[in-house]
Design an enzyme around this catalytic site. Sequence first.
Site: not given
Ligand code: HEM
Length: 385
Positions: A127-128, A135, A145, A254, A304, A307
């Site tokens: 997000h940063d 950037g 933000e 994810h 997941d 795991t």
């Molecule tokens: C296709 C684009 C993406 C979308 C639409 C998306 C959307 C989301 C959403 C909606 C969540 C759940 C947030 C919540 O419950 O408040 C999430 C979690 C997460 N996303 Fe994505 N994401 C995307 C791509 C990515 C990418 C590229 C990363 C790379 C770091 C990422 C890393 C994560 C992580 C680590 C979580 C888990 C956060 C936690 O458990 O605290 N996501 N994402």
Amino acid sequence: MNRRVTWRSGLRKALLLQLLLTVWWLICLSDLCVVAAKEEESEVVHHVITISGKRRASGRLPFSSSSSSSSSSKPKYASTAVKGKIDYSLYLPSDHDCLLVAIRSTAGAMFRKNAGLAAAALRLGFHDCMTKGGGCDASVLTAGEMAHPINRRLKVMVGVINEIQRRAAEACKVVPTKADTIAAAVIASAEFYGLSCARYCPFKLGRRDVHPSSKGDDPGTLPSVTDSVSIVLEKMGSLGFSPKEVALYSLGSHSIGQASCFLFEDRLNKRQCRLPRDERLDNGRACDLVKVCAAKRNQLVPFDYITPTKLDTNYLKLVLQRQGLLRIDQDFGDDARTAGVVRQYASGKGERSFHGDYLQVLVKSLSIGINGPKSVAPRKYRLTT
Ligand code: HEM
């Protein structure tokens, strides 16, 4: 007589010279000349690195641990940083090495106490770095933000990043930028989830922070849960990511972490869980999700469930079995531009290349738009200055 005068003045000159040499020797003994020489040396190193952005011609690494700096020396910041390139002028070489170790170990210790922070750190970096026109500049920590709903679950990270920065600064007596603190915490997160950076990570510190008066970027430009695959590919494509990298980075990330029920409840059918509104969702998984989400809409569910604490290919396999949590995750498994990649990494052969490929994309993402025109050189270098 004249000869005696000349002889005496010669002796006086010799004594004076001897005195000067003794004074110089004494100064050297008290380390001052060593420090002066080292200061000169580190400035030369930095000058060379700043210009080329590469290794020194002599073959010595920019951040060789053999180079050292005194507790009072400071680097000379490059007057104009090059956008997208690491700014090697931000830290003296030994300070860089010290900070990299300190940030990673501090963050790692915090993650071991609270694994949720590791997932949040990984997402914080995304997000940063990936806001349009932004950037990796720590702008994600600005109030502007952070107030955006997409960052709802990342607010805790403002204090966490401050704490990691404070502890690293205390350990090395040098203040890392917030942008570097976030980026190195992301690497620590990947390590926490089982990926070894040693082989694949040419990771360096050298990111300036956004100007303190900045209100930040627009988080609405990040890929959103309601975006189509085309929109996500366009958004991330404009930052230099191929469809393969987008699917690998998103689904790979994810494979750890969780999502709130309200973000995927539109795919479920509370009355008849076996007939989910999104027909692509596996019936068994759909019913489990209805049960888990019955109590509260903001219940967290692991992406997941097999795991959840490993950055691996398991979530990609689940997507192929129609068990993806977010609609967009499932879309990646179905869309012609990304389905092949999902299949490739979910196969036995792809599993072997997953680690290296994922880390490469991760490190690439931590360089997006760094040191752009909105960023500034740090105001404070040494903790004590
Ligand atoms: C296709 C684009 C993406 C979308 C639409 C998306 C959307 C989301 C959403 C909606 C969540 C759940 C947030 C919540 O419950 O408040 C999430 C979690 C997460 N996303 Fe994505 N994401 C995307 C791509 C990515 C990418 C590229 C990363 C790379 C770091 C990422 C890393 C994560 C992580 C680590 C979580 C888990 C956060 C936690 O458990 O605290 N996501 N994402």
